[in-house]
Write a protein that holds these residues in place. Structure first.
Motif, mmCIF file in Angstrom:
data_model
loop_
_atom_site.group_PDB
_atom_site.id
_atom_site.type_symbol
_atom_site.label_atom_id
_atom_site.label_comp_id
_atom_site.label_asym_id
_atom_site.label_seq_id
_atom_site.Cartn_x
_atom_site.Cartn_y
_atom_site.Cartn_z
ATOM 1 N N ILE A 178 -0.965 8.691 2.657
ATOM 2 C CA ILE A 178 -1.443 7.534 1.910
ATOM 3 C C ILE A 178 -0.642 6.304 2.331
ATOM 4 O O ILE A 178 0.586 6.287 2.222
ATOM 5 N N SER A 180 0.044 2.417 1.622
ATOM 6 C CA SER A 180 -0.159 1.340 0.649
ATOM 7 C C SER A 180 -0.718 0.121 1.369
ATOM 8 O O SER A 180 -0.647 0.013 2.601
ATOM 9 N N HIS A 224 -7.024 5.640 -2.952
ATOM 10 C CA HIS A 224 -6.148 6.255 -3.946
ATOM 11 C C HIS A 224 -5.727 5.156 -4.922
ATOM 12 O O HIS A 224 -4.974 4.253 -4.549
ATOM 13 N N TYR A 229 -4.683 3.802 0.794
ATOM 14 C CA TYR A 229 -5.769 4.465 1.509
ATOM 15 C C TYR A 229 -5.221 5.584 2.399
ATOM 16 O O TYR A 229 -4.086 5.521 2.865
ATOM 17 N N SER A 230 -6.076 6.579 2.656
ATOM 18 C CA SER A 230 -5.704 7.634 3.592
ATOM 19 C C SER A 230 -6.947 8.078 4.352
ATOM 20 O O SER A 230 -8.086 7.865 3.906
#
Length: 236
Positions: A178, A180, A224, A229-230
């Motif tokens: 993930i 930021s 998330h 994001y991932s």
């Protein structure tokens, strides 16, 4: 092998002359126009390999020229502008520009950016190298080729702008991690210190749309809440 052709829309003679000299010194063929209508006529007559568009010209602006070009073409585009407001940068990038250069600028830097864009998009003969696809960063049918600065979907290069490529490449190289928004601003927009979180979100939306176009689930990039994001390689 023909030299790459650059269409330059710039109404300030001093800036135009400097850019023309720098680009031709790097082996590019340059067609220069000072009006938006002449840029569209030149594009219709013979599409260049890349266009450099000044945002403010006497009979309109580069954004309008971009909108017309984007109706029929994925031509690589770079905006030149004296404006520094973030809203202008975001608008230009959301319209599909590959890069955005604020005046005053170094002509050598513009040339370097043009060459990098052409390598990534493969838009000009002899600019893109035939580098092997890397295995690291290849997730499913998406393959990251860092040497050529391309991402392929089922063997076909995605039509990504500079920051779209850097964003997706960053996520691909570390699937499941993930990132930021602050991480992504540092990693992707390090050369644009005025970038805000809004720009990150806008580019995520654009990349997801392009994944849909090539038949992939846009939720490969997951949001998330309150985290970032991932890239989820196992998404279906």
């Amino acid at each position: 092998m023909l030299p790459p052709r650059i269409l330059l829309l710039e109404d300030e003679p001093a800036i135009a002359d400097t850019l023309i000299y720098a680009l031709r010194s790097e082996g590019f063929e340059v067609e220069h126009v000072a009006l938006a209508r002449d840029a569209l006529s030149a594009f219709a007559r013979q599409a260049p390999d890349l266009a450099i568009l000044d945002v403010g010209v006497p009979d309109g602006n580069g954004f309008d020229v971009c909108r017309v070009i984007r109706k029929t073409s994925e031509l690589p585009l770079v905006f030149l502008t004296a404006r520094g407001e973030e809203i202008d940068r975001v608008l230009g990038l959301e319209l599909g520009a590959d890069d955005y250069v604020t005046k005053p600028f170094s002509p050598r830097e513009v040339c370097a950016r043009v060459k990098a864009i052409l390598r990534r998009t493969g838009a000009a003969n002899g600019v893109a190298g035939a580098a092997p696809l890397s295995t690291a960063g290849a997730c499913g049918v998406l393959q990251l080729d860092e040497t050529a600065q391309r991402i392929r979907c089922s063997g076909e290069p995605l039509a990504l702008t500079r920051y779209e490529y850097l964003l997706l490449a960053t996520l691909l190289k570390r699937p499941q991690r993930i990132f930021s928004r602050s991480d992504l601003m540092d990693l992707v927009w390090g050369d644009a210190p005025d970038t805000s979180e809004r720009t990150v979100d806008a580019h995520i939306k654009l990349v997801r749309a392009k994944l849909r176009v090539c038949g992939l689930d846009a939720e490969l990039i997951q949001t998330h809440r309150n985290m970032g994001y991932s890239f989820q390689a196992s998404a279906s």
